[in-house]
Design an enzyme around this catalytic site. Structure first.
Site, PDB file in Angstrom:
ATOM      1  N   TRP A 102     -48.463  96.815  13.444  1.00 38.71           N
ATOM      2  CA  TRP A 102     -47.223  96.324  12.834  1.00 38.71           C
ATOM      3  C   TRP A 102     -47.401  95.963  11.380  1.00 38.71           C
ATOM      4  O   TRP A 102     -46.506  96.193  10.558  1.00 38.71           O
ATOM      5  CB  TRP A 102     -46.625  95.181  13.661  1.00 38.71           C
ATOM      6  CG  TRP A 102     -46.082  95.740  14.935  1.00 38.71           C
ATOM      7  CD1 TRP A 102     -46.582  95.551  16.192  1.00 38.71           C
ATOM      8  CD2 TRP A 102     -44.981  96.660  15.085  1.00 38.71           C
ATOM      9  NE1 TRP A 102     -45.855  96.284  17.108  1.00 38.71           N
ATOM     10  CE2 TRP A 102     -44.870  96.971  16.456  1.00 38.71           C
ATOM     11  CE3 TRP A 102     -44.088  97.257  14.192  1.00 38.71           C
ATOM     12  CZ2 TRP A 102     -43.889  97.852  16.952  1.00 38.71           C
ATOM     13  CZ3 TRP A 102     -43.117  98.119  14.680  1.00 38.71           C
ATOM     14  CH2 TRP A 102     -43.024  98.405  16.037  1.00 38.71           C
ATOM     15  N   ASP A 172     -44.382  88.043   9.677  1.00 42.55           N
ATOM     16  CA  ASP A 172     -43.707  88.704  10.791  1.00 42.55           C
ATOM     17  C   ASP A 172     -44.126  87.971  12.071  1.00 42.55           C
ATOM     18  O   ASP A 172     -45.255  88.114  12.540  1.00 42.55           O
ATOM     19  CB  ASP A 172     -44.129  90.178  10.842  1.00 42.55           C
ATOM     20  CG  ASP A 172     -43.509  90.924  12.017  1.00 42.55           C
ATOM     21  OD1 ASP A 172     -42.822  90.298  12.834  1.00 42.55           O
ATOM     22  OD2 ASP A 172     -43.733  92.147  12.105  1.00 42.55           O
ATOM     23  N   LYS A 196     -38.526  89.522  22.256  1.00 44.51           N
ATOM     24  CA  LYS A 196     -39.732  89.111  22.984  1.00 44.51           C
ATOM     25  C   LYS A 196     -39.576  87.674  23.493  1.00 44.51           C
ATOM     26  O   LYS A 196     -39.588  87.428  24.689  1.00 44.51           O
ATOM     27  CB  LYS A 196     -40.967  89.251  22.099  1.00 44.51           C
ATOM     28  CG  LYS A 196     -41.285  90.723  21.784  1.00 44.51           C
ATOM     29  CD  LYS A 196     -41.392  90.935  20.332  1.00 44.51           C
ATOM     30  CE  LYS A 196     -41.623  92.323  19.808  1.00 44.51           C
ATOM     31  NZ  LYS A 196     -41.808  93.459  20.618  1.00 44.51           N
TER      32      LYS A 196
HETATM   33  C1  LIG Z   1     -44.937  92.333  15.438  1.00 41.93           C
HETATM   34  C2  LIG Z   1     -43.775  93.292  15.399  1.00 41.93           C
HETATM   35  N1  LIG Z   1     -43.166  93.524  14.226  1.00 41.93           N
HETATM   36  C3  LIG Z   1     -42.126  94.357  14.152  1.00 41.93           C
HETATM   37  C4  LIG Z   1     -41.642  95.016  15.254  1.00 41.93           C
HETATM   38  C5  LIG Z   1     -40.482  95.947  15.118  1.00 41.93           C
HETATM   39  O1  LIG Z   1     -39.368  95.362  15.672  1.00 41.93           O
HETATM   40  P1  LIG Z   1     -37.963  96.093  15.806  1.00 41.93           P
HETATM   41  O2  LIG Z   1     -38.131  97.154  16.838  1.00 41.93           O
HETATM   42  O3  LIG Z   1     -37.060  94.985  16.202  1.00 41.93           O
HETATM   43  O4  LIG Z   1     -37.628  96.674  14.483  1.00 41.93           O
HETATM   44  C6  LIG Z   1     -42.237  94.792  16.505  1.00 41.93           C
HETATM   45  C7  LIG Z   1     -41.719  95.471  17.709  1.00 41.93           C
HETATM   46  O5  LIG Z   1     -42.292  95.437  18.780  1.00 41.93           O
HETATM   47  C8  LIG Z   1     -43.338  93.914  16.566  1.00 41.93           C
HETATM   48  O6  LIG Z   1     -43.944  93.668  17.744  1.00 41.93           O
END
Ligand SMILES: Cc1ncc(COP(=O)(O)O)c(C=O)c1O
Length: 359
Positions: A102, A172, A196
């Site tokens: 991520w 994040d 989550k």
């Molecule tokens: C740590 C993290 N950041 C960003 C995201 C991306 O999220 P989204 O699908 O809501 O854009 C996720 C998705 O699982 C994630 O676990």
């Protein structure tokens, strides 16, 4: 119908009382004669839902008064772009810590807007460690320092808050928000997709310090502007009303459970039990440095990968669902967010022991 224990990384389990309440209120929200889905977002019923939800989040996270709390769309992924668009403030560089998939995605997107300095990276250890703070190279001329407090795929989690010096610290928190206590006052900005620990997908929470609001690049689309969204109380465009409502119910549930302090203790117990079971076995192995093992996402591999298929099939038969690791890393992953009961983790541990005994 029996409900399963769903170990999905997100969307993931929601607390059963939340689903039950939503079911009860589906056709007639508290005497309004309509479903929350049918309400005008400007009407008094929905305004009350929105206000309560926001206040509950502020209370649960103890958000200081000098922060704006926004509820946006397009996922945490949109924040990968919105952050540089909104807070570069004329600077040409931002620092990012790369601790897994991520962070890597955030870095790639930010690279469209500025030079990205990777201040530290766990790549050389296949993202099983967090690089020592002493080795981080943070440029004081950068606009901000970004990191990912919990890497959902690699199962790596920070146990403390990095020191960004004078730079705004951006985080994040998609996969560990509300799972542990955190001092929001250390941050310039935090963001998290809801799917989550907070509710269903479709809402992204952004908590941004006042001094970082209003700095956006001139060509920033209105709906992507923190300043414009803050001014409109996240209703610059029609919000994801039902998702806000479910987020609100999830926050109410968390308050009823004793808030973040209580859920953190439960999360520690759940994670400790599962890691202990993995460490005590000769079939399962977690590759992450014990100092930064995630309490939320527990990846593990089987010593004999030819058993993976049987493991997943038999687990599914026992009502232990979605245990396959992310397609990019393989193996297994148990996501044990706030809504996963301790009994679910215990059932998984029991199944794993039985599978080991019989294979
Ligand atoms: C740590 C993290 N950041 C960003 C995201 C991306 O999220 P989204 O699908 O809501 O854009 C996720 C998705 O699982 C994630 O676990």
């Amino acid at each position: 119908m029996a409900r399963i224990y769903n170990f999905s990384a997100g969307p993931s389990m929601l607390p059963e009382p939340v689903l039950q309440q939503a079911q009860q209120e589906m056709l007639d929200w508290r005497g309004s004669g309509m479903s929350v889905m049918e309400m005008s977002h400007r009407g008094p019923h929905f305004m009350a839902i929105a206000e309560q939800m926001k206040n509950d989040l502020i209370e649960l996270l103890a958000v200081p008064a000098n922060y704006r709390v926004l509820f946006l769309q397009a996922g945490a992924s949109a924040q990968f772009a919105m952050i540089p668009q909104n807070i570069l403030n004329g600077k040409t560089k931002a620092c990012y810590v790369n601790t897994g998939a991520w962070s890597t995605a955030a870095i790639k997107e930010a690279g469209k807007y500025c030079e990205v300095q990777v201040a530290a990276s766990g790549e050389s250890t296949a993202f099983t460690t967090i690089p020592a703070y002493a080795d981080w190279r943070v440029d004081p001329a950068a606009a901000y320092l970004h990191y990912t407090s919990n890497e959902t795929i690699h199962g790596v989690e920070f146990n403390d808050i990095p020191d960004a010096g004078d730079l705004p610290l951006v985080c994040d928190m998609s996969s560990n928000i509300l799972s542990r206590r955190v001092d929001i006052g250390h941050y310039g900005l935090i963001y998290a997709g809801a799917q989550k620990n907070m509710g269903p997908s479709g809402v992204t929470v952004v908590i941004v310090r006042d001094d970082l609001v209003g700095l956006e690049a001139k060509n920033t689309p209105a709906v992507f502007s923190y300043a414009q969204q803050a001014k409109a109380d996240s209703m610059l465009n029609t919000p994801a009303t039902y998702n806000w409502y479910l987020l609100g119910l999830t926050l109410q549930w968390l308050k009823g459970e004793g808030g973040v302090v209580a859920i953190e203790q439960r999360n520690i117990r759940k994670a400790n039990k599962l890691y202990q079971a993995i460490d005590d076995s000769s079939l399962y192995r977690n590759p992450v440095d014990p100092a930064c093992r995630s309490r939320m996402n527990v990846p593990f591999v089987l010593a004999d990968a030819t058993l993976d298929k049987a493991f997943l099939e038999q687990a599914e038969q026992q009502g232990l669902s979605t245990l396959a690791g992310h397609r990019s890393v393989g193996g297994m992953r148990a996501s044990i967010y706030n809504a996963m009961p301790e009994a679910g983790v215990e059932a998984l541990i029991e199944f794993m022991a039985e599978f080991e005994r019989t294979h």
